[in-house]
Design a protein around this motif. Structure first.
Motif, PDB file in Angstrom:
ATOM      1  N   SER A 118     -42.800  13.815 -39.782  1.00  0.00           N
ATOM      2  CA  SER A 118     -42.657  12.686 -40.686  1.00  0.00           C
ATOM      3  C   SER A 118     -41.755  11.643 -40.050  1.00  0.00           C
ATOM      4  O   SER A 118     -41.089  11.909 -39.055  1.00  0.00           O
ATOM      5  CB  SER A 118     -42.049  13.189 -41.999  1.00  0.00           C
ATOM      6  OG  SER A 118     -41.911  12.139 -42.913  1.00  0.00           O
ATOM      7  N   PRO A 169     -40.016  16.512 -47.634  1.00  0.00           N
ATOM      8  CA  PRO A 169     -41.450  16.737 -47.540  1.00  0.00           C
ATOM      9  C   PRO A 169     -42.109  16.971 -48.891  1.00  0.00           C
ATOM     10  O   PRO A 169     -41.619  17.747 -49.703  1.00  0.00           O
ATOM     11  CB  PRO A 169     -41.562  17.998 -46.662  1.00  0.00           C
ATOM     12  CG  PRO A 169     -40.269  18.077 -45.937  1.00  0.00           C
ATOM     13  CD  PRO A 169     -39.241  17.444 -46.824  1.00  0.00           C
ATOM     14  N   VAL A 226     -42.504  20.068 -39.991  1.00  0.00           N
ATOM     15  CA  VAL A 226     -42.423  18.822 -40.753  1.00  0.00           C
ATOM     16  C   VAL A 226     -42.543  17.699 -39.737  1.00  0.00           C
ATOM     17  O   VAL A 226     -41.704  17.571 -38.860  1.00  0.00           O
ATOM     18  CB  VAL A 226     -41.085  18.712 -41.514  1.00  0.00           C
ATOM     19  CG1 VAL A 226     -40.951  17.349 -42.163  1.00  0.00           C
ATOM     20  CG2 VAL A 226     -40.969  19.817 -42.540  1.00  0.00           C
ATOM     21  N   ILE A 237     -38.428  22.704 -47.985  1.00  0.00           N
ATOM     22  CA  ILE A 237     -39.146  23.053 -46.747  1.00  0.00           C
ATOM     23  C   ILE A 237     -39.743  24.452 -46.789  1.00  0.00           C
ATOM     24  O   ILE A 237     -40.581  24.778 -45.957  1.00  0.00           O
ATOM     25  CB  ILE A 237     -38.276  22.867 -45.487  1.00  0.00           C
ATOM     26  CG1 ILE A 237     -37.081  23.809 -45.485  1.00  0.00           C
ATOM     27  CG2 ILE A 237     -37.879  21.420 -45.324  1.00  0.00           C
ATOM     28  CD1 ILE A 237     -36.251  23.750 -44.211  1.00  0.00           C
ATOM     29  N   VAL A 286     -43.444  24.563 -46.629  1.00  0.00           N
ATOM     30  CA  VAL A 286     -44.082  24.074 -45.400  1.00  0.00           C
ATOM     31  C   VAL A 286     -44.146  25.239 -44.409  1.00  0.00           C
ATOM     32  O   VAL A 286     -43.200  26.013 -44.312  1.00  0.00           O
ATOM     33  CB  VAL A 286     -43.254  22.906 -44.813  1.00  0.00           C
ATOM     34  CG1 VAL A 286     -43.872  22.374 -43.545  1.00  0.00           C
ATOM     35  CG2 VAL A 286     -43.096  21.790 -45.839  1.00  0.00           C
TER      36      VAL A 286
END
Length: 142
Positions: free
Chosen positions: A22, A68, A20, A115, A118
């Motif tokens: 971000s 996310p 992730v 998550i 992801v």
């Protein structure tokens, strides 16, 4: 069903970290200064953030970021468990390892569910004793 809260140390397997990348806000609890603003990776138990202003291991911080793939914000308290100073090969900036504290089972579930969509962080080279060690071919040839 009953969900119990436990620490990652009680797990036989480390929680999976996910790729992730971000923006976030990591603010020191002591003086409310911004110490980091970028997520490098995320798990249901913590996160790796960068670039990081100097802060000591053990200090508590507040973190805020969007989950996310959603528009939902996630706020939590965390403690600095590791400071990477950016001096090892392959490291370019200071990073902080944070472990979430006092996270409710519901919030941990929301984070884990989000998550899980992801990809996990690929295994990396671990510096130290493995470098320069013998390979299986070296042992056979010896």
């Amino acid at each position: 069903t009953f969900i119990t809260s436990c620490s990652p140390a009680s797990h036989s397997k480390r929680p999976s970290r996910h790729c992730v990348q971000s923006t976030c806000q990591v603010v020191s609890e002591r003086d409310f200064r911004l110490v980091a603003d970028r997520i490098e990776n995320l798990s249901s138990w913590g996160m790796l953030v960068s670039p990081a202003d100097p802060i000591k291991t053990g200090e508590r911080v507040y973190v805020s970021f969007q989950l996310p793939g959603t528009t939902e914000w996630f706020d939590a308290q965390a403690v600095v468990t590791r400071v990477l100073h950016g001096r090892r090969p392959g490291e370019t900036a200071r990073k902080l390892g944070l472990e979430f504290v006092d996270l409710s089972p519901h919030d941990r579930y929301r984070l884990r569910k989000t998550i899980s969509r992801v990809p996990p962080v690929p295994p990396g080279v671990r510096p130290g004793r493995r470098q320069g060690s013998f390979t299986l071919a070296d042992w056979i040839a010896a």
